[in-house]
Design an enzyme around this catalytic site. Structure first.
Site, PDB file in Angstrom:
ATOM      1  N   TYR A  43      49.271  27.951  65.614  1.00 17.49           N
ATOM      2  CA  TYR A  43      48.355  28.461  66.636  1.00 17.49           C
ATOM      3  C   TYR A  43      48.467  29.975  66.678  1.00 17.49           C
ATOM      4  O   TYR A  43      47.484  30.686  66.525  1.00 17.49           O
ATOM      5  CB  TYR A  43      48.671  27.861  68.011  1.00 17.49           C
ATOM      6  CG  TYR A  43      47.764  28.372  69.112  1.00 17.49           C
ATOM      7  CD1 TYR A  43      46.461  27.906  69.215  1.00 17.49           C
ATOM      8  CD2 TYR A  43      48.206  29.315  70.025  1.00 17.49           C
ATOM      9  CE1 TYR A  43      45.613  28.376  70.212  1.00 17.49           C
ATOM     10  CE2 TYR A  43      47.372  29.789  71.023  1.00 17.49           C
ATOM     11  CZ  TYR A  43      46.084  29.312  71.114  1.00 17.49           C
ATOM     12  OH  TYR A  43      45.242  29.782  72.104  1.00 17.49           O
ATOM     13  N   LYS A  47      45.734  33.152  65.866  1.00 17.76           N
ATOM     14  CA  LYS A  47      45.330  34.119  66.889  1.00 17.76           C
ATOM     15  C   LYS A  47      45.685  35.542  66.474  1.00 17.76           C
ATOM     16  O   LYS A  47      44.974  36.491  66.813  1.00 17.76           O
ATOM     17  CB  LYS A  47      45.939  33.749  68.246  1.00 17.76           C
ATOM     18  CG  LYS A  47      45.410  32.425  68.800  1.00 17.76           C
ATOM     19  CD  LYS A  47      43.893  32.427  68.887  1.00 17.76           C
ATOM     20  CE  LYS A  47      43.336  31.193  69.530  1.00 17.76           C
ATOM     21  NZ  LYS A  47      41.884  31.252  69.737  1.00 17.76           N
ATOM     22  N   THR A  78      41.551  25.653  83.516  1.00 20.18           N
ATOM     23  CA  THR A  78      40.532  24.834  82.874  1.00 20.18           C
ATOM     24  C   THR A  78      40.897  23.361  83.069  1.00 20.18           C
ATOM     25  O   THR A  78      42.059  23.031  83.361  1.00 20.18           O
ATOM     26  CB  THR A  78      40.448  25.113  81.360  1.00 20.18           C
ATOM     27  OG1 THR A  78      41.695  24.752  80.765  1.00 20.18           O
ATOM     28  CG2 THR A  78      40.126  26.575  81.079  1.00 20.18           C
TER      29      THR A  78
END
Length: 137
Positions: A43, A47, A78
């Site tokens: 991840y 990024k 979220t």
């Protein structure tokens, strides 16, 4: 990699010719605070790649009046993280954020709108962090 990295590359590649012809534009790439500090392999590396793509595209687009910047959100309220079984952990983590809360989605939207507007006309190749001070600590 396909979603976090390749999609950003393809997005830039797709819009750049039209913006070059128009001699203006603003590209805003969404990264993460994990594009600035370490985190999970698979991840974080994608990024970080968004940062590099942003800077390279900013240099390529600048002669055409095209600005390219990246936004690096922290924890955002979220549905994915506000599930009933994770709310306690999110609340506990928020105590480690200098502003003592997680971001509302609108706070990220406002940064993107700023970067899309003429109000940010001299910003390019930059990283805009919206994390409540988490990476400042």
């Amino acid at each position: 990699v396909e979603i976090n990295q390749v999609s950003v590359f393809l997005g830039i590649k797709t819009v750049l010719p039209a913006m070059q012809a128009k001699r203006s534009g603003s590209i805003i790439n969404i990264s993460s605070i994990n594009g600035l500090v370490g985190g999970a392999v698979g991840y974080t590396d994608t990024k970080f790649a968004v940062r590099g793509l942003t800077k390279a595209a900013a240099l390529e687009g600048a002669p055409y009046g095209i600005r390219v910047n990246s936004v690096h959100p922290g924890v955002i309220e979220t549905p994915m993280i506000m599930q009933s079984d994770t709310q306690h952990e999110v609340a506990a983590f928020a105590t480690h954020i200098p502003l003592q809360r997680i971001a509302k989605p609108e706070e990220i939207t406002n940064m993107v709108l700023f970067l899309a507007s003429d109000e940010s006309s001299y910003a390019t190749g930059a990283e805009f962090v919206v994390d409540g001070g988490l990476t400042a600590a």
